[in-house]
Every structure is written in structure tokens, then in C-alpha cells.
Design an enzyme around this catalytic site. Structure first.
Site, short mmCIF file in Angstrom:
data_model
loop_
_atom_site.label_atom_id
_atom_site.label_comp_id
_atom_site.label_asym_id
_atom_site.label_seq_id
_atom_site.Cartn_x
_atom_site.Cartn_y
_atom_site.Cartn_z
N GLY A 356 0.78 -1.22 0.00
CA GLY A 356 0.00 0.00 0.00
C GLY A 356 0.82 1.28 0.00
N PHE A 357 2.09 1.22 0.45
CA PHE A 357 2.90 2.42 0.50
C PHE A 357 3.86 2.53 -0.67
CE2 PHE A 357 1.41 2.54 4.80
CZ PHE A 357 1.39 3.89 5.10
N GLY A 358 3.89 1.55 -1.54
CA GLY A 358 4.80 1.64 -2.68
C GLY A 358 5.40 0.30 -3.04
N LYS A 375 13.41 1.40 -2.19
CA LYS A 375 12.02 1.46 -1.74
C LYS A 375 11.40 2.75 -2.27
CE LYS A 375 9.46 1.69 2.64
NZ LYS A 375 9.65 1.66 4.11
N ASP A 476 8.04 -2.05 15.76
CA ASP A 476 7.49 -3.05 14.83
C ASP A 476 8.46 -4.22 14.66
OD1 ASP A 476 5.43 -4.00 13.29
OD2 ASP A 476 6.07 -3.01 11.45
#
Length: 694
Positions: A356-358, A375, A476
Site C-alpha cells: 500500500g505504500f509503494g 524502496k 514493529d
């Protein structure tokens, strides 16, 4: 002798003469036929013979084919043994491109089952085969190409070479066009120079050697350009046609033949170039042509100036905008063009992961040739910029052997790019678990590798918590964010959620982010992350690595649903060996496994105050005895690993990001669908592991 005998003898002699005719022929120009016998050469495509006897295979028209073959089939193999006969040929040719120095495409001496070569294509196929038939042994096409275009599809060495082709256009042997002079020195020869070149092709069926020689002169050099050892017996049929094929592509060349000699089982004679027809000299330029050329040059100059102005405008328009915050980001800033070249234009073949972020691409930096993972986060929102800056600021200045190193970054309008070390063995979760029922099972990680990975991640967390100038809370820690280098050393990555604060200060965040199964119970009440909440997540990781199971496994039986509760129950019952990954088949160090399990339970204690610090964890992993580990209070009999997070079940790996009063309002993605900077999973599941920071 009777008349009948005389007639039989005469017929036999004629048949021998005819057979001899099939074994040898010579064309001195092509208007008079072969050997003066009146047998015209067989032409198709655009091939034609002009009044002077010059055979023109192609003209200056794009994408056309020309063929010229000797009319009768020749016997190339012994019908009994199947062995190919020796043969020899010499021919004179010239290639005149439509535009000087830009040839298109080339010609080939050809031995083929038919004169027509049905279905053959122009351009790079030289009128010999087509896309579906190229390289097919059943076509029985043999050729020696004189190629003036470098075609990367067939691995051509350059745009001026001679090659031996069997069944297709990938040359079995090739060399840049050249010849050896009388002094033995090798001299380059331009095939598309517009002058006459003589070529000799000699095959020795006994020695199974093919020689190809070229020269701009009548005499044959003693040293061949190509010497290729090959048995043509399986390539050729008993009876074959011999001739030439040429083609044009987007660019065109005229391919000319001036003479040709051929002989079976013996060496053919060289051609005297002075006795052959030659190309007429180009016509003198007239005044009209000169004026046209001047106008064309002027137009080209104006066009070049306009193109340069447009390019400068484009560069200014697309220049990277540098804002004030970018001066303090620390790591090297790459140019967008540099990263675009490194990833071959961000093409899909270099894709390592997406979500979803790339996307993450594998790349090779143009200067150092070092492999990297790029990224690419595509945002226009300020939220995306803030997260991007947070990751640069947090990991950009960190240096530890068990952290994924951020090498640099780039920002170009809406494109935000981070450049990391490339991790060839991917993420830990991809090797611990196999989610694809149709895919190949991942290679088994041995116990020494697992224990070394845990020690490495623990060392990295100790550095983050105590060893740097500020306290870094990762927020995380999980298997999908542990990446493995070439030696299977564990490196902690993905700092998109990390928070920094000074030593001795308290973290101020009240926003819950992380992954269910790794979230400390106090986070669901306060939303305040701390080093202790990182320790809790590390405990879940330890149990995950030892047991080979996820922290929450929806497909498991109810008593084994939550890994932490199941391991705690087995440890209390003295049956801790039951939880060790059965795929290890008992091949593990019992003392190390016991230490790891007890440490995992200790780190996962529901009370933050009861958990150890990472310094204690590292000390025990570096050689502690399980008996030395202090006893820890028995946790309450509750939903343990799911404490406070039951509303999110059964999405066991779901990531949550929320304010303190709105639990779950920004749940995103999947814990095991993170971007992995590796080559073994080119198209992982959708979803990224990043949750947007405040």
C-alpha cells in the site's frame, strides 16, 4: 561395337556429365547463366539481375526479402552413411546502405531444404526463418551471415560481423569482419563500405571443419577469419539447395552479388574480381541536390536548437526541489536519474515487493556496481513526507552490523525513495513459513542459524535502546522485518514506525501502532510505546523462531491458537521440548532451546516492569544457562498474547494504527505482507508493514 552399345555408352556419359554439372558451377556475372550453360539462377522476393549482370538481392525499400538460389538441388550427404560431403564456395558481394554507416540488415550464404524458404521474415531474420521457427532443428537451415546490424535478441557481437548459423540466427561462431594480409597482420574490413568483397566458405567433411575467409582482393588469404569445428551431417539433408538470402529492416541496404563459384568434394576456384561486373560510380551531385542538402542542414540545426531548449526546460521543470528539512537528513542523497538507471527504469522484472505504500526494487548502482534495494514510496500527502523524513532521521545515522543499512535517499516531487543494503536471503518469515500451498517449501533454517539470528536481533535492539545517542523505539519488531544477508545473519529493518527520544526522558507518543501478536498488553491501554514494548515483541519473535509458528495461528486448535499461551502451558508442565519446531527433527541444542524459550516467555510477560532489558537478554543469549535465568511471576490466566486485542481476531497478523481513543480506526495491511528487500519473492502479497506515524 553395336549401335545399341554406342547409344548406351553415350547416354551414360551424358548422365555423368549432368552429375558433374550438379557438383560444380561458376557464375561470372549472372546474365549468362551458370557455367555458360544457360541455366538461369532462381530468384524470388525482390531479387533481380540488371543488364550488366549484377544480381541485386534487395533494394532501398524497408522490410523486404531477396533470395537467389542455384536452380537444382545438390547432393550434400552420402545416402548410405549419412555423412556430409565436403564443399567449397567463393562469391563476390557488396553492401551499399541507404544511409552511410547505417546498414540494414545483411546477407547470408545459405544451404536450405527449399529455394523459397516459406514463412521467412525480413529484418533480423535475414529472410531465413521466422520467429516461431528460429532455432528449430527440423528446419535444417545452415547459413553463414554477413551482418551489418547488431541484434541483441540473437546476441550479435557488433554491427559488422561474420557468423556461422545453424537452425537459426544465434551464431554458433562469429567474428568481427576482418582479413589477414600477406604479412599475417589482421586488418578490419567494413562490410557496408560499398566496395566488392570476396568470401570463401570451405567445409572439410572428413576433418569436420568449416573455414570462412573474406578479403577485398582476388587472392585468398592463407589464414581464415573463422575456423569452426562442426559436423554438418545431422544438419543437412541428402539433397539441399544452395544460394543466398538478404533482407532489410527499418533501415535498408542494397545487397549485390557479382560472381559465384561452387564445388562439391573439392576446393572451388577463387574469382578474379577484375573480370566481374562492378557497381557504377555514384552520380555527381548537382546544384539542386546541394541546395536541398543546405536547406536540410538548416532545418536540422533549427530542430537541434529547439530540442536543446526543450531539454533544458524539461530539466529545470523536473529538477529536484530541496526544502530546508532535507539539509539535516544525514545520509547520501541520490539523484532520481541515478536510481532510475540502477533499477532499469523501475521495471517489473526488478520488483522485490509491493504494498500500500509503494514498491521495492532491486538495483545496481552505476558507479560502484553494488546491489541495493530501492524502496519507492509514492505520496503527495504531507503525511507521506513526514513518515519519509522520520525513517531517514531514525535509521539514516544508525550503524550496526545487525541493522539494515540505509545507504541514501531521493526525493523527486511526489516520489520518495529510500536506498538500502540488498538482502539476498529475504525476510525471516518467508523461510520460517510457507503460505503458498502451490509453491516450493522454503529451505529449512537450521538451529544454529536460528539462534544466531536471535542473538543478532537482540544485539541490534540493545544498540537501539542503549547504544546510540538517543533511545530508538522500533515499534514493529517481528519476523517479516528481520532480513537475512548472504550468510543468514539477521538484520533488523523497516524503521517507518520508529520513535526517538533522549536518554532519561519518557516517550510522548500516545498513538498505537504495531502488529497484533507482537503488541505489548499495556499498549492497548495507554498507546505509549517504550523499550519494554520492543522487548515484548522480541519475546514473541523468539517463540516464533523456536517453534516455527506464528504468534497467532487461526488454523490451529483452540488450545494452540495463541503461541504465547501454548508455550507457557507446555513450559509449566515441564514439556517445553514439545514446542520446538518439529521440522528440526530433534537437531538442536537443548540448553540453547531452553534458554530461548524461557527468555521468550520472560520478555513476553504481561507486566512491563517484570520484563528484562535487552542487555540482560543479550547476556543470556551469549552463553547463559537456563538455570541462571531468574524465575518470573506466573501470568494471569487470561487471553495472554491477545490481551486487550480480542476485537481484532481472527486477523492474526493484522497491523493496527490508532489514536488513544479510537482503537483500530486505521488498521492497515498484514503483518506477513511486508516489503522484503530480497530476490526470492518477486511478487509477495499486497500490503505493507508501515503504519503512518503521528
Amino acid at each position: 561395337m553395336s549401335k545399341r552399345s554406342i547409344l548406351f555408352t553415350l547416354l551414360f556419359s551424358l548422365s555423368l556429365s549432368a552429375a558433374a554439372q550438379q557438383d560444380e558451377f561458376t557464375y561470372i556475372g549472372f546474365s549468362g547463366g551458370a557455367n555458360g550453360g544457360g541455366s538461369n539462377i532462381s530468384l524470388n522476393g525482390v531479387a533481380e539481375v540488371d543488364n550488366s549482370g549484377i544480381l541485386r538481392l534487395t533494394n532501398e525499400t524497408s522490410r523486404l526479402i531477396g533470395h537467389a538460389f542455384y536452380p537444382a538441388a545438390l547432393r550434400f550427404r552420402n545416402a548410405t552413411s549419412g555423412a556430409a560431403f565436403s564443399f567449397s564456395t567463393a562469391f563476390a558481394f557488396a553492401i551499399v546502405p541507404e544511409y552511410p554507416k547505417l546498414g540494414g540488415h545483411g546477407l547470408a550464404f545459405t544451404i536450405a531444404p527449399t529455394k523459397e524458404l516459406p514463412g521467412a521474415l525480413p529484418s533480423q531474420y535475414l529472410g531465413l526463418v521466422n520467429a516461431s521457427d528460429v532455432g528449430n532443428p527440423t528446419n535444417h537451415v545452415f547459413a553463414v551471415e554477413f551482418d551489418t546490424v547488431q541484434d541483441f535478441e540473437f546476441g550479435d557481437i557488433n554491427d559488422n560481423h561474420v557468423g556461422v548459423d545453424i537452425y537459426g540466427l544465434v551464431s554458433n561462431s562469429s567474428a568481427s569482419a576482418a582479413y589477414y594480409g600477406g604479412d599475417g597482420a589482421k586488418k578490419d574490413l567494413n562490410l557496408k563500405g560499398g566496395f566488392t568483397i570476396q568470401a570463401w566458405i570451405d567445409y572439410d567433411g572428413g576433418e569436420k571443419v568449416l573455414n570462412v575467409t573474406i578479403s577485398p582482393f582476388s587472392s585468398k588469404p592463407s589464414t581464415p577469419l573463422l575456423l569452426f569445428r562442426v559436423d554438418l551431417s545431422p544438419v543437412l539433408l541428402d539433397d539441399m539447395f544452395v544460394g543466398f538470402s538478404a533482407s532489410t529492416g527499418l533501415l535498408a541496404s542494397s545487397h549485390y552479388l557479382f560472381g559465384w563459384s561452387f564445388k562439391m568434394k573439392c576446393v572451388s576456384r577463387s574469382l578474379d574480381l577484375s573480370s566481374l561486373p562492378s557497381l557504377p560510380l555514384p552520380k555527381k551531385k548537382n546544384i539542386t541536390l546541394a541546395i536541398a542538402a543546405s536547406i536540410t542542414a538548416f532545418v536540422l540545426l533549427i530542430t537541434a536548437i529547439a530540442a536543446a531548449a526543450a531539454f533544458i526546460f524539461y530539466k529545470i521543470k523536473n529538477a529536484d526541489v530541496i526544502e530546508q528539512w532535507e539539509f539535516s537528513c544525514g545520509p547520501h542523497r541520490f539523484s532520481y536519474e541515478e536510481l532510475k538507471r540502477a533499477t532499469h527504469g523501475f521495471r517489473d522484472r526488478e520488483l522485490l515487493g509491493l504494498g500500500g505504500f509503494g514498491k521495492v526494487y532491486r538495483g545496481t548502482l552505476p558507479g560502484s556496481r553494488a546491489e541495493v534495494a530501492v524502496k519507492r514510496v509514492s505520496h503527495e500527502s504531507r503525511q507521506g513526507i513526514r513518515e519519509f523524513v522520520a525513517e531517514i532521521a531514525s535509521i539514516g545515522r544508525l550503524r550496526h552490523r545487525n541493522l539494515v543499512q540505509l545507504q541514501g535517499w531521493c526525493r523527486r516531487r511526489g516520489d520518495l525513495l529510500l536506498v538500502y543494503d540488498y538482502m539476498p536471503n529475504g525476510s525471516l518469515d518467508k523461510l520460517l513459513f510457507c503460505d503458498d500451498p502451490c509453491g516450493q517449501p522454503p529451505p529449512l533454517i537450521s538451529w544454529p542459524q536460528r539462534f544466531r539470528i536471535l542473538r543478532g536481533v537482540a544485539s541490534a535492539l540493545l544498540y537501539l535502546h542503549e547504544g546510540w545517542e538517543q533511545v530508538v523505539i522500533h515499534r514493529d519488531v517481528k519476523a517479516s522485518n528481520v532480513l537475512l544477508d548472504a550468510e543468514f545473519n539477521g538484520r533488523l529493518g523497516d524503521f517507518g514506525m520508529a520513535k526517538l527520544h533522549d536518554h532519561g526522558a519518557n516517550p510522548s507518543t500516545t498513538r498505537l501502532v504495531g502488529t497484533v501478536g507482537y503488541l505489548a498488553p499495556e499498549l492497548t491501554r495507554t498507546g505509549r510505546a517504550s523499550t519494554s514494548s520492543d522487548v515484548f515483541a522480541f519475546g514473541a519473535l523468539v517463540l516464533e523462531v523456536v517453534c516455527g509458528r506464528r504468534p497467532i495461528e487461526p488454523k490451529a486448535s483452540p488450545e494452540e491458537l495463541v503461541l504465547l499461551d501454548w508455550v507457557r502451558e507446555r513450559w509449566s508442565a515441564g514439556r517445553w521440548a514439545d514446542v520446538v519446531d518439529p521440522r528440526l527433527d530433534g537437531e538442536y541444542e537443548r540448553e540453547e532451546a531452553a534458554v530461548a524459550i524461557k527468555l521468550g516467555l520472560w520478555c513476553s510477560h504481561p507486566s512491563a516492569a517484570a520484563r528484562p532489558g535487552m542487555r540482560e537478554v543479550v547476556r543470556y543469549l551469549d552463553g547463559g544457562d537456563v538455570a541462571e535465568l531468574p524465575p518470573f511471576p506466573r501470568p494471569p490466566e487470561s487471553n495472554g498474547g491477545l490481551d486487550g486485542l480480542a476485537p481484532f481476531y481472527p486477523s492474526s497478523a493484522e497491523k493496527v494504527s490508532t489514536g488513544s481513543t479510537s482503537l483500530g480506526e486505521e488498521a492497515v495491511g498484514s503483518a506477513h505482507s511486508s516489503l522484503s528487500l530480497h530476490s526470492h519473492d518477486p511478487m509477495p502479497e499486497q500490503g505493507l508493514d508501515h503504519c503512518r506515524p503521528p
